[in-house]
Structure formats: C-alpha cells, structure tokens
Design a protein around this motif. Structure first.
Motif, PDB file in Angstrom:
ATOM      1  N   THR A 174     -10.016  -5.046   6.775  1.00  0.00           N
ATOM      2  CA  THR A 174      -8.863  -3.761   5.443  1.00  0.00           C
ATOM      3  C   THR A 174     -10.487  -4.565   4.692  1.00  0.00           C
ATOM      4  O   THR A 174      -9.931  -2.565   3.385  1.00  0.00           O
ATOM      5  CB  THR A 174      -7.904  -5.117   4.463  1.00  0.00           C
ATOM      6  OG1 THR A 174      -8.759  -6.386   3.637  1.00  0.00           O
ATOM      7  CG2 THR A 174      -7.015  -5.268   5.081  1.00  0.00           C
ATOM      8  N   THR A 175     -11.757  -4.690   4.420  1.00  0.00           N
ATOM      9  CA  THR A 175     -12.638  -3.514   4.088  1.00  0.00           C
ATOM     10  C   THR A 175     -13.059  -2.278   4.527  1.00  0.00           C
ATOM     11  O   THR A 175     -13.958  -1.371   3.528  1.00  0.00           O
ATOM     12  CB  THR A 175     -13.852  -4.426   4.166  1.00  0.00           C
ATOM     13  OG1 THR A 175     -14.013  -5.098   5.742  1.00  0.00           O
ATOM     14  CG2 THR A 175     -13.743  -6.243   3.396  1.00  0.00           C
ATOM     15  N   LEU A 176     -12.813  -2.272   5.627  1.00  0.00           N
ATOM     16  CA  LEU A 176     -12.605  -0.359   5.524  1.00  0.00           C
ATOM     17  C   LEU A 176     -12.598   0.555   5.099  1.00  0.00           C
ATOM     18  O   LEU A 176     -12.763   1.656   5.459  1.00  0.00           O
ATOM     19  CB  LEU A 176     -12.723  -0.453   7.260  1.00  0.00           C
ATOM     20  CG  LEU A 176     -13.387  -1.134   9.078  1.00  0.00           C
ATOM     21  CD1 LEU A 176     -13.396  -0.680   9.408  1.00  0.00           C
ATOM     22  CD2 LEU A 176     -14.771  -1.903   7.686  1.00  0.00           C
ATOM     23  N   VAL A 177     -12.000  -0.048   4.121  1.00  0.00           N
ATOM     24  CA  VAL A 177     -10.830   1.176   3.764  1.00  0.00           C
ATOM     25  C   VAL A 177     -11.487   1.553   2.718  1.00  0.00           C
ATOM     26  O   VAL A 177     -11.821   3.098   1.613  1.00  0.00           O
ATOM     27  CB  VAL A 177      -9.939   0.569   2.823  1.00  0.00           C
ATOM     28  CG1 VAL A 177      -8.962   0.393   3.491  1.00  0.00           C
ATOM     29  CG2 VAL A 177     -10.312  -0.274   2.041  1.00  0.00           C
ATOM     30  N   ILE A 178     -13.242   0.987   2.167  1.00  0.00           N
ATOM     31  CA  ILE A 178     -14.334   1.216   1.438  1.00  0.00           C
ATOM     32  C   ILE A 178     -14.748   2.776   1.921  1.00  0.00           C
ATOM     33  O   ILE A 178     -15.272   3.935   1.339  1.00  0.00           O
ATOM     34  CB  ILE A 178     -15.532   0.481   1.141  1.00  0.00           C
ATOM     35  CG1 ILE A 178     -16.297   0.547   2.210  1.00  0.00           C
ATOM     36  CG2 ILE A 178     -14.863  -0.368  -0.054  1.00  0.00           C
ATOM     37  CD1 ILE A 178     -17.065   0.488   2.132  1.00  0.00           C
ATOM     38  N   VAL A 179     -14.508   3.664   3.300  1.00  0.00           N
ATOM     39  CA  VAL A 179     -15.190   4.924   3.554  1.00  0.00           C
ATOM     40  C   VAL A 179     -14.454   5.605   3.035  1.00  0.00           C
ATOM     41  O   VAL A 179     -14.508   6.891   2.971  1.00  0.00           O
ATOM     42  CB  VAL A 179     -15.683   4.787   5.144  1.00  0.00           C
ATOM     43  CG1 VAL A 179     -16.477   3.564   5.413  1.00  0.00           C
ATOM     44  CG2 VAL A 179     -14.190   4.309   5.762  1.00  0.00           C
ATOM     45  N   ILE A 180     -12.836   5.814   3.186  1.00  0.00           N
ATOM     46  CA  ILE A 180     -11.861   6.593   2.402  1.00  0.00           C
ATOM     47  C   ILE A 180     -11.948   6.769   1.188  1.00  0.00           C
ATOM     48  O   ILE A 180     -10.901   7.528   0.283  1.00  0.00           O
ATOM     49  CB  ILE A 180     -10.950   6.322   3.410  1.00  0.00           C
ATOM     50  CG1 ILE A 180     -10.518   5.638   3.445  1.00  0.00           C
ATOM     51  CG2 ILE A 180     -11.205   7.051   4.759  1.00  0.00           C
ATOM     52  CD1 ILE A 180      -8.806   5.473   3.604  1.00  0.00           C
ATOM     53  N   GLY A 181     -12.760   5.425  -0.138  1.00  0.00           N
ATOM     54  CA  GLY A 181     -13.245   5.777  -1.058  1.00  0.00           C
ATOM     55  C   GLY A 181     -11.868   4.997  -1.476  1.00  0.00           C
ATOM     56  O   GLY A 181     -11.314   4.785  -2.968  1.00  0.00           O
ATOM     57  N   LEU A 182     -11.519   4.111  -1.208  1.00  0.00           N
ATOM     58  CA  LEU A 182     -10.343   3.220  -1.906  1.00  0.00           C
ATOM     59  C   LEU A 182     -11.116   1.881  -2.316  1.00  0.00           C
ATOM     60  O   LEU A 182     -12.114   1.400  -1.847  1.00  0.00           O
ATOM     61  CB  LEU A 182      -9.062   2.824  -0.768  1.00  0.00           C
ATOM     62  CG  LEU A 182      -8.348   3.425  -0.517  1.00  0.00           C
ATOM     63  CD1 LEU A 182      -7.049   2.975   0.391  1.00  0.00           C
ATOM     64  CD2 LEU A 182      -7.318   4.332  -1.046  1.00  0.00           C
ATOM     65  N   LEU A 183     -10.500   1.944  -3.675  1.00  0.00           N
ATOM     66  CA  LEU A 183     -11.345   0.245  -3.814  1.00  0.00           C
ATOM     67  C   LEU A 183     -11.022  -0.586  -3.905  1.00  0.00           C
ATOM     68  O   LEU A 183     -10.776  -1.497  -4.885  1.00  0.00           O
ATOM     69  CB  LEU A 183     -11.664   0.221  -5.420  1.00  0.00           C
ATOM     70  CG  LEU A 183     -12.169   2.181  -6.304  1.00  0.00           C
ATOM     71  CD1 LEU A 183     -12.005   2.055  -7.219  1.00  0.00           C
ATOM     72  CD2 LEU A 183     -13.322   2.029  -5.702  1.00  0.00           C
ATOM     73  N   ASP A 184     -11.629  -1.245  -2.773  1.00  0.00           N
ATOM     74  CA  ASP A 184     -10.875  -3.356  -2.021  1.00  0.00           C
ATOM     75  C   ASP A 184     -12.343  -4.000  -2.969  1.00  0.00           C
ATOM     76  O   ASP A 184     -13.433  -3.056  -3.636  1.00  0.00           O
ATOM     77  CB  ASP A 184     -10.588  -2.684  -0.405  1.00  0.00           C
ATOM     78  CG  ASP A 184     -12.017  -3.252  -0.164  1.00  0.00           C
ATOM     79  OD1 ASP A 184     -13.306  -2.574  -0.297  1.00  0.00           O
ATOM     80  OD2 ASP A 184     -12.441  -3.799   1.032  1.00  0.00           O
ATOM     81  N   PRO A 185     -11.879  -5.041  -2.858  1.00  0.00           N
ATOM     82  CA  PRO A 185     -13.180  -5.605  -3.506  1.00  0.00           C
ATOM     83  C   PRO A 185     -14.671  -5.082  -3.367  1.00  0.00           C
ATOM     84  O   PRO A 185     -15.592  -4.935  -3.709  1.00  0.00           O
ATOM     85  CB  PRO A 185     -13.339  -7.150  -2.747  1.00  0.00           C
ATOM     86  CG  PRO A 185     -11.880  -6.931  -2.235  1.00  0.00           C
ATOM     87  CD  PRO A 185     -11.783  -5.603  -2.687  1.00  0.00           C
ATOM     88  N   VAL A 186     -15.053  -4.875  -1.603  1.00  0.00           N
ATOM     89  CA  VAL A 186     -16.028  -4.200  -1.311  1.00  0.00           C
ATOM     90  C   VAL A 186     -16.615  -2.964  -1.970  1.00  0.00           C
ATOM     91  O   VAL A 186     -17.156  -2.725  -2.912  1.00  0.00           O
ATOM     92  CB  VAL A 186     -16.311  -4.376   0.229  1.00  0.00           C
ATOM     93  CG1 VAL A 186     -17.597  -3.483   0.303  1.00  0.00           C
ATOM     94  CG2 VAL A 186     -16.308  -5.890   0.637  1.00  0.00           C
TER      95      VAL A 186
END
Lengths: 404, 437
Positions: free
Chosen positions: B375-387
């Motif tokens: 789920t951390t990979l969602v940062i590459v599409i701009g979602l603001l997960d913890p990372v």
C-alpha cells in the motif's frame, strides 16, 4: 434379452445442455466467453469514445520523436536530442543493470543469512532471525528511501577527500565511497585486448571440457585428479601469458578528485547504490528463508546415509544435500528474482531513471500518451517475467523427481 | 565357563548417579555448546556481541536517553539535546494517522476502525457468536458511510440491490410455476434477480437516495478522498484489498484448476498478466487509464480505483497460493467427494477448499502481508499515505532536515501490523493442524 448390449443411444435433447454434465460445460463456456467478449467490447468501445471526446488517438509515433530531456545515467549514448524510444531503451538497460546487480547480491546475502540462521551458534542465529523478520515485515519502499538517505546523509562528502590531509579511498586509493555515490576504477581496453578476451573464452571452454574428461576418466578408472587446481591453472595461465604478450592492453582508470568532483573511473550514482543495496538486502531476507526451507527439506537420513557411505562433510554437502535442496530452492528463488526486478520499478521514488522513470515517467508526461506508454511499459515487464518463468518451468521439468 | 564368572564382578550396591560434568550441564554447558564450540564459533559469537553492543550503544541513548519529545522545531530539538527529535512525531501524530481528515470529524474513522474489530471477530475466531456475521456483512457499507460521509440512504440503497435480487430468487419461482417449464423456473428467477440487482444499482439507487433523503435526511458531512491520508489510507486500501482478494483469488484458483478450457484460459491469462507486471504500472492504470474504459462522464473515486487494482493484483498472487494448496491435496480427496455423489460446488465447499485453504494459510497470510506493505506504493500516484506525508513534513521549515525519526516511526507501524499478522498465521496453523501427517 442381451444384458451386455450397447447402451441405448439417446437422441440429443436441448435440455441436456442444462442438465447433462457432459454438455453443460459447453453451455457454461459459451456463456462465459460471450460475457467476457461483451465486457471487452464494452471497455474498448468506451475507450474509443473517450479518446474521441478528448481528441486523442492511439499512435506510437512518439517513439521516434526527440525526447528533449536528459537522463543522468545512461549505459548507451544518449542526450536530449535522442528519441523517446532510445530514452526507453536507456531506462530498460538501467532496470536490467540494477536487477542483475541486485539478484547477484541478494543471492549471496540470502544464502549466507539462510545458512547462518540454521547455525548452532545461538546469537548468530538470533541476529539472522532479527534481520529476516525486520526486512520481511517492513515495506521495501521504506527500505529504499532509508538506504538512499543513509548514502546521502552518513557517507562522507566528496570534499572530505580533498587535500593531503583528506581521507584516502579504499583499496590503495582507487575506490571512493561518497555521499554522491561510489567511484570505482574503470577498465580501459586498448588494441590487443580482444586477443586476451578470446583467450579467456578459450580457457573457459578448455576448463569445462577438462572437468568433463576428468569425470569420465574417474568413472572409468577410479582415479581422481586434482581437478580444481588443474582447472585454475588452465583458466589463469594462458590468459596471463596472452595479457603480457600483448603488452598489458587492459588497464584500470582510477577516479581522481579534480575540481569539485571525481573524474574518470565508473561513477555509481547514489540512487543506484541505494536502490541496489536496499533491493538486495530486502530480497536477501526472503531468499534466506527459501534457502533455509530448502536445506530443512532434505531429510536427515540423506546426510546420515552419505556419512555411512564414508563421504566427507564437504562432499556430502555438494553431492547429496545441495542437489536435493536446489530442487526445492530454485523455483521460489527465481520468483524472488522476478520480484526484485518488479520492485526495481520503485526507482521512480528515488530518481533512478529506470524503465518506469523514463517511459512511464518523463516520456509519459511530455507526450501525454498515457495509454501507449503504459502499454509499452507493461509489455516490457511482462516479456521479461514470462521469459524468465518459461526458463524456470523448463528447469523444473528437468529436475523434477522421476516418480513412478 | 561358570568359574570365570566370579562373584567379585557383581556389583553389590548401586552407585549413586553423579551430576553431569560441569562442562556439559547448566549455564556453562549451554554456553559451550551454543556460543563457544570451536574457534570459528567463538569468533562469530564475539563479533556478534560486539555488533549488538555497538548498535545498542548508539541507538539506546539516541532513541531513549537523549531524545526530545516536546519542541516546536528541529532547531529547538537540537538545542535541548542531541538525541532523536521525536517531537516531530508528537506534533504530527494525528496527521500521520488521519492525513488531512477534518479535525472535528476524526471520531468517524476511529469508530469505523473500532467496529472493524467487531466485524472481523467472527471471521477470525470460531468462538465468536455466529449472529455477528450479519454485522460483518454489513460492515463495509457502514465503514464507507462513516469515512466518506454523505447520505445514509446511499449505502442502504446499494445494499437494497442484492436484497432485491435475493427476493426475486426466493419468491419468483412460486409465481412463475404456473406458466413456465418447471425446470427453467429457478434459472429464470436467478436471471431476473441478477438483472433486477444491476438495474437497481444503475437507476434505482439515486432515486431511492433522493426520495428518502427528502423525507428523512440522515447525513454525515461528506469528506473528499483527497483529504484521506496517513495510516488511515493504508488501512483502508490494505483491509479492502485483503477482504476482496481472498474470494476473488479462490475463484481464480478454481478456474485455473477447472477443466473448462475457456474459463481456464481466461484465469491463466489474468493471473500471469497481473503477476508479470509491477504493481506500480497497475497503479498507473488506475490513475490514468481506468477512466478511459468506463462510460464517458463516469466520475470514479481515485481511492476506489486504487482499491480495485490492488485487489486484482493481490488476488492473482492469492490464486497461485491457493492453487498450490489445491495441488497439494491427494487425488483421492477429489475422487472421494465425487464418489459420494457431491456436485462440483458442494465437493469444493465441503471437502476440497477447507483442506486446501488450511494447507495454504502461510502463503495466504504472506500475500496479505505483501499487500499491506505494497500500500505504500500509492505515493507514486500522489496519494498521501504515511510515506507520502514525509514530503509535506520535510517541506515544513520547522522540520526541514529530519530523516531517521520519521522513517523509523513509519517502519515501526508497518512492522507491528505485519509481524502480528505472521504470528496470527502461526497460531492458526497450530490450531488447525489436526495431525494428519
């Protein structure tokens, strides 16, 4: 009257399509196929309408257009006047580079950790457990960011190597580990190095052939030759002779600090180093578990039987345990290699320009052709994965236990 | 012969048992055996102890003794002490948990999270009351309503679809019996039920929602997806992926094992395709392409799209794990089920799947863990997960330059969850192991 006659041939009835298991499977399949094709047609039709509304079309011509962006690490000639297609190839080569480096390092780390976790030494086994659990339970993305941060924040700056009282590099001042990445010596090939290379290929072939000959001879006569030493001699001596006969055509270019940066040698960028280390240590934890499971899967009786035959521990390992353990280890090992390759797409998070960074990143943003770029990107990864897993299946068939 | 056996050779009393030599028993024996057996092991032990001591000596003072919990900026931290600046976590904790979820409404995700435990209780532990399974079934819609808000009648309307379909299947056969072939009645009822459900979802829900809202409005303030973030987002994507991927994975695995050629080909194609590409490319698809394949003008929430893709991704891996379990069963089990006269679904449900799933528990939980980590990979599409939240925090002038504390905190969160999952799977393995082997 006759009890053993042919069963009565029933005429086909439509209701059999529903109630007779022999025919029902056809009904189900036809309906499933129709449903899937309808869904596909619906999706494609939607895509056509949507693209039309946006005034877009599907066109792969952008591959030949000028890319107009730079890539900081390129294994082949590339600059901003090259085409998008060439940029994609640069990215793909970068992916392959980090994947190959990572697979080698991960295998080494994994085998070491897996064997050590089985060791009788209490604290070593515990340390390996901690390592494996820590890496298996924390996302690889965090490890990648973390490792790149270690490279950037903890390693010494280029400046600290300057001047007479500055730090000196490793290995006789030839390897420099800095917060910008690693600088290592580069081999330089001059005229005549082709001869040395050809000699190397020849000696490898000769060594391989000698090993086979020695095995055949051992089977025939029972005499054992010192294969390892002879092989080493076959490998090294002719190459050395050729090397000096041609007047040392291969030399090392050692990086040297000039101005604000190191010049010469090979520069391994911080993002490459961080990505490589993180991926290999992360995957190594998984490989360690695979190795451990493989070794444990060989029953103890095998080792004992080998001892009873009088084999020494080393030979027991190489002739009895390892061949059986490898059968268990190799398939999941290959799938870990695939995972590592796919995880290398996380390079995009640390600015390493792999296939995802070029084709799925800058090229996509510049051309606005999402559909084509992502399709190409998927095609690349899919081809790589399917090729490797085809190879793995072939291997599996070869080593599968021949059961009755 | 008799003479040679002299009496002097017979022991007259029993020698009292002696304690084992000091070298082989007790603490010393354990140490000798496990830490200092041989030169190599001794060196390895000493090196390991040195390593542990070094790590502890650098981490413990940094993390515990010299750390700063209360400060408003990194500079202030450094002024107070030179250890970890945990003040950033202290200050940003709520942001890490909720992302940019509105302050006053944070009780809603918390409530949803708490209710989740009640919902998964009957699924995880056989001792829970069975009636709770109804709540488990309703929970996804309830959680959706609590987190995203909006009209209460929306989720109820969505739920009404399947209820309508079920009602068709239940009562239509009775009505149709008079004027339709007996054997087609049930099939027709199922068809009508499915059709009714889909039509209701497409056209009925909005009308239902609007009508009931006009009569009696039960609203929560709606929260847009862009405000969701932090661990809340990870948990939403992770839990929905986990819940969705298991059934889809089972169906795919059965499809891959089936002897219906077309179905098998489709399942194999899907599984191999998904397993052949990295999750990032699928997230790109969710982000950029999925909208193309839906009817023009469809508005579709990004988080929902991501959940769909993550579920598809995990279910392909799940299918392979379950296929391994199915393949591990002896053929005799399949044959026994057939010989009892059970049809395909009954034999799967009663004989094959319970055993196959039990065998594949470790693999299933590993897939869950992998999904949750991914789920951390969602940062590459701009979602603001913890990372993804690291960037805004570091961009803040007060916390510019802070590194290890943040990574450590996020890593700890994921470690706790994933480690707990793997321990639960071990517990489950032990509990379900009936000792056949």
């Amino acid at each position: 009257m006759s009890m053993t006659g042919q069963p009565p041939v029933e005429a086909f009835r439509v209701s059999q399509l529903l109630y007779d298991t022999r025919y029902r499977s056809y009904t189900i399949q036809v309906f499933a196929l129709a449903a899937i094709m309808l869904a596909f047609a619906w999706a494609v039709d939607n895509a056509v309408q949507n693209l039309e509304a946006l005034g877009k079309d599907i066109d792969f011509g952008f591959i030949f257009e000028t890319s107009a962006y730079d890539i900081n690490q390129h294994l082949i000639d590339y600059d901003s006047t090259s085409s998008h297609g060439r940029a994609a190839i640069v990215g793909i080569l970068n992916t392959i580079l980090v994947a190959v480096l990572g697979c080698i390092a991960a295998t080494a780390i994994g085998i070491l950790a897996g064997v050590l976790r089985l060791s009788g030494n209490w604290i070593v086994a515990r340390l390996m457990t901690v390592y494996i659990e820590a890496f298996r339970n924390i996302p690889v993305l965090i490890w990648i960011l973390f490792t790149v941060a270690i490279v950037n924040e903890v390693l010494p700056g280029v400046r600290s190597f300057r001047g007479p009282e500055g730090m000196s590099g490793l290995f006789f001042d030839s390897v420099f580990i800095t917060n910008r990445g690693f600088y290592i010596p580069a081999p330089i090939f001059e005229a005549g190095s082709a001869v040395v290379g050809a000699m190397l290929v020849l000696t490898i072939a000769a060594a391989w052939y000698f090993g086979r000959w020695a095995r055949v001879r051992q089977a025939a006569t029972g005499q054992i030759l010192p294969v390892f030493q002879i092989r080493l001699a076959i490998l090294v001596l002719p190459v050395l002779v050729a090397f000096f006969a041609m007047g040392s055509p291969i030399s090392l270019e050692i990086p040297a600090l000039k101005g604000f940066n190191f010049k010469g040698g090979i520069y391994m960028r911080d993002s490459l180093i961080g990505l490589w280390l993180a991926l290999s240590v992360y995957t190594g934890a998984f490989i360690a578990e695979i190795v451990r499971a493989g070794i444990l899967a060989v029953s103890k009786g095998q080792t004992e039987a080998a001892y009873a035959l009088g084999l020494r521990p080393g030979r027991t390992m190489s002739l009895v345990v390892l061949p059986q353990a490898l059968r268990v280890i190799v398939p999941p090992l290959i799938s870990q290699f695939l995972n590592l390759t796919k995880n290398s797409s996380l390079a995009i998070a640390v600015g390493y320009m792999d296939a995802t960074g070029t084709l799925g990143g800058i090229t996509l943003n510049q051309t606005g052709r999402e559909m084509e770029c992502i399709l190409l990107l998927m095609a690349f990864y899919l081809t790589a994965s399917l090729t490797i897993s085809a190879g793995m299946n072939a291997y599996n068939r070869r080593v599968r236990l021949k059961e009755r | 012969m008799k003479e040679r056996l002299s009496v002097a050779f017979v022991a007259e009393r029993q020698i009292p048992p002696a304690p084992p030599p000091a070298k082989t028993g007790g603490v010393v024996g354990w140490l000798r055996e496990n830490l200092f057996s041989g030169i190599f092991n001794t060196v390895a032990t000493l090196l390991s102890f040195a390593f542990v001591a070094y790590v502890l000596a650098s981490v413990v003072p940094w993390l515990f003794l010299d750390s700063v919990w209360n400060a408003s900026s990194l500079q202030e931290c450094r002024k107070i002490d030179d250890g970890a600046c945990l003040a950033v976590i202290n200050e940003r904790f709520l942001q890490f948990v909720f992302g940019f979820y509105p302050d006053g409404l944070r009780w809603r995700p918390v409530l949803a999270f708490a209710l989740m435990f009640i919902a998964i209780w009957p699924a995880l532990f056989a001792s829970a009351p069975r009636k709770l399974l109804i709540f488990t079934g309703l929970y996804p819609l309830l959680a959706y309503w609590l987190i995203w808000g909006g009209s209460f009648w929306g989720p109820v309307g969505v739920l009404a679809g399947p209820v309508l379909g079920w009602a068709c299947v239940r009562w239509l056969p009775g009505l149709m019996r008079g004027w339709l072939d007996e054997r087609l009645v049930f099939l027709a009822a199922v068809g009508v039920g499915l059709l009714a459900t889909v039509l209701w979802w497409l056209f009925g829900v909005t009308v239902f929602d609007d009508t009931l809202s006009a009569v009696l409005a039960v609203d929560l303030d709606s929260v847009e997806s862009a405000r969701l973030g932090g661990f809340l987002l990870s948990t939403i994507i992770g839990v929905s992926g986990i819940v969705g991927s298991l059934p889809v994975g089972i169906v795919l695995a059965l499809g891959r094992q089936s002897n219906l050629l077309i179905i098998k080909a489709c399942c194999v194609g899907f599984i191999e395709f998904i397993r052949g590409v990295p999750l990032i490319t699928l997230l790109f698809v969710a982000w950029l392409l999925l909208a193309y394949f839906l009817p023009p003008g469809t508005e579709f929430d990004l988080i929902l799209r991501v959940v769909i893709m993550v579920t598809a991704f995990a279910s392909a891996y799940m299918a392979e794990v379950i296929r391994g379990g199915l393949a591990a069963l002896p053929v005799g089990q399949y044959e026994a089920a057939d010989s009892l006269g059970l049809d395909y679904w009954k034999s799967m449900q009663l004989i094959i799947l319970p055993q196959a799933l039990k065998v594949s528990i470790p693999g299933i939980v590993n897939t869950f863990i992998g999904l949750f980590k991914d789920t951390t990979l969602v940062i590459v599409i701009g979602l603001l997960d913890p990372v993804g939240l690291l960037q805004p925090i570091r961009a803040d002038q007060n916390w510019n330059g802070i590194v290890w504390e943040l990574y450590g905190f996020i890593a700890l969160f994921f470690f706790i969850f994933c480690f707990a999952m793997s321990r639960y799977s071990m517990h489950l393995e032990r509990n379900l192991d009936v000792g056949h082997r």
